[in-house]
Design a protein around this motif. Sequence first.
Motif, PDB file in Angstrom:
ATOM      1  N   UNK A 199       1.385  -3.308 -10.568  1.00 47.10           N
ATOM      2  CA  UNK A 199       0.443  -3.998 -11.457  1.00 47.10           C
ATOM      3  C   UNK A 199      -0.582  -4.793 -10.657  1.00 47.10           C
ATOM      4  N   UNK A 200      -0.140  -5.411  -9.577  1.00 51.06           N
ATOM      5  CA  UNK A 200      -1.050  -6.159  -8.706  1.00 51.06           C
ATOM      6  C   UNK A 200      -2.098  -5.223  -8.108  1.00 51.06           C
ATOM      7  N   UNK A 201      -1.687  -3.996  -7.815  1.00 54.77           N
ATOM      8  CA  UNK A 201      -2.607  -2.997  -7.275  1.00 54.77           C
ATOM      9  C   UNK A 201      -3.403  -2.277  -8.346  1.00 54.77           C
ATOM     10  N   UNK A 202      -3.305  -2.760  -9.599  1.00 55.53           N
ATOM     11  CA  UNK A 202      -4.024  -2.215 -10.747  1.00 55.53           C
ATOM     12  C   UNK A 202      -3.755  -0.728 -10.950  1.00 55.53           C
ATOM     13  N   UNK A 217       0.837  -1.210   0.000  1.00 54.97           N
ATOM     14  CA  UNK A 217       0.000   0.000   0.000  1.00 54.97           C
ATOM     15  C   UNK A 217       0.866   1.250   0.000  1.00 54.97           C
ATOM     16  N   UNK A 218       1.934   1.241   0.792  1.00 58.28           N
ATOM     17  CA  UNK A 218       2.835   2.393   0.833  1.00 58.28           C
ATOM     18  C   UNK A 218       3.503   2.629  -0.519  1.00 58.28           C
ATOM     19  N   UNK A 219       3.893   1.550  -1.173  1.00 58.74           N
ATOM     20  CA  UNK A 219       4.526   1.659  -2.492  1.00 58.74           C
ATOM     21  C   UNK A 219       3.550   2.283  -3.486  1.00 58.74           C
ATOM     22  N   UNK A 220       2.309   1.800  -3.488  1.00 56.57           N
ATOM     23  CA  UNK A 220       1.292   2.325  -4.402  1.00 56.57           C
ATOM     24  C   UNK A 220       1.038   3.806  -4.129  1.00 56.57           C
TER      25      UNK A 220
END
Length: 168
Positions: free
Chosen positions: A108-111, A77-80
Motif C-alpha cells: 500500500x505504501x508503494x501504491x 522494492x523487492x517485495x513490490x
Amino acid sequence: MHLPADEPISPRETRNPWLAKLTRDFLVGVLGAYSNLKLAARQLHDLLKITGERRISREPTPLVARRDGRIAAREKQRIVHAYYAGVSMKELARRYAIHRTSIRDVLEEGEVVLRKQRKISPAQVDIAVSLYKQGMSLARIGERLDFNAQTISMHLRRAGVTIRSANG
C-alpha cells in the motif's frame, strides 16, 4: 574464532575430557556453519541430490534487514516487484519472515493495486461441511480446497457445524 585443542573451554570441563571435546567440537561445528554459509548450502545441496530429493529451491530466502522494526527501502522494492510478478502476499510473508499485514502495508505504501482475494464459494462450503462430517481435519480440507484451515473453520461455523476439539 580459534579454540586451542589442548585447552579446556571452562574449568568445569577439566574434570571430564569427553565433555570438553564434545563441547569444543559442537562449538567449532556451530561457528563453522555460521561463518561459511556457502559451504553449508553446497553440502546441503549435495546431500539432497544423494537422497534423491527433487524439490531443491533455487531461490534463496531473503532476509529483511530491519532496524527498529522497519523494512529497508531495498527490501520494500523487492517485495513490490515480486508481488507484481505474481507472488502472493502469503508467500512473500513466508519468504521475508514477516506478517502478511506488514507485506500489505509495504504494498500500500508503494501504491500497488492489490489483487482481489479469492473467496470461498457456497459449493466449496458444502464440500467442506461434507468432508468435515466424514472426519477430515480442517487442515486437510484447507489443503484440498486451497484455503487456510482457519478460513474453513470460520465458514463451517457460519454453516452451523460444531467444530471438534483439536485434541480429540
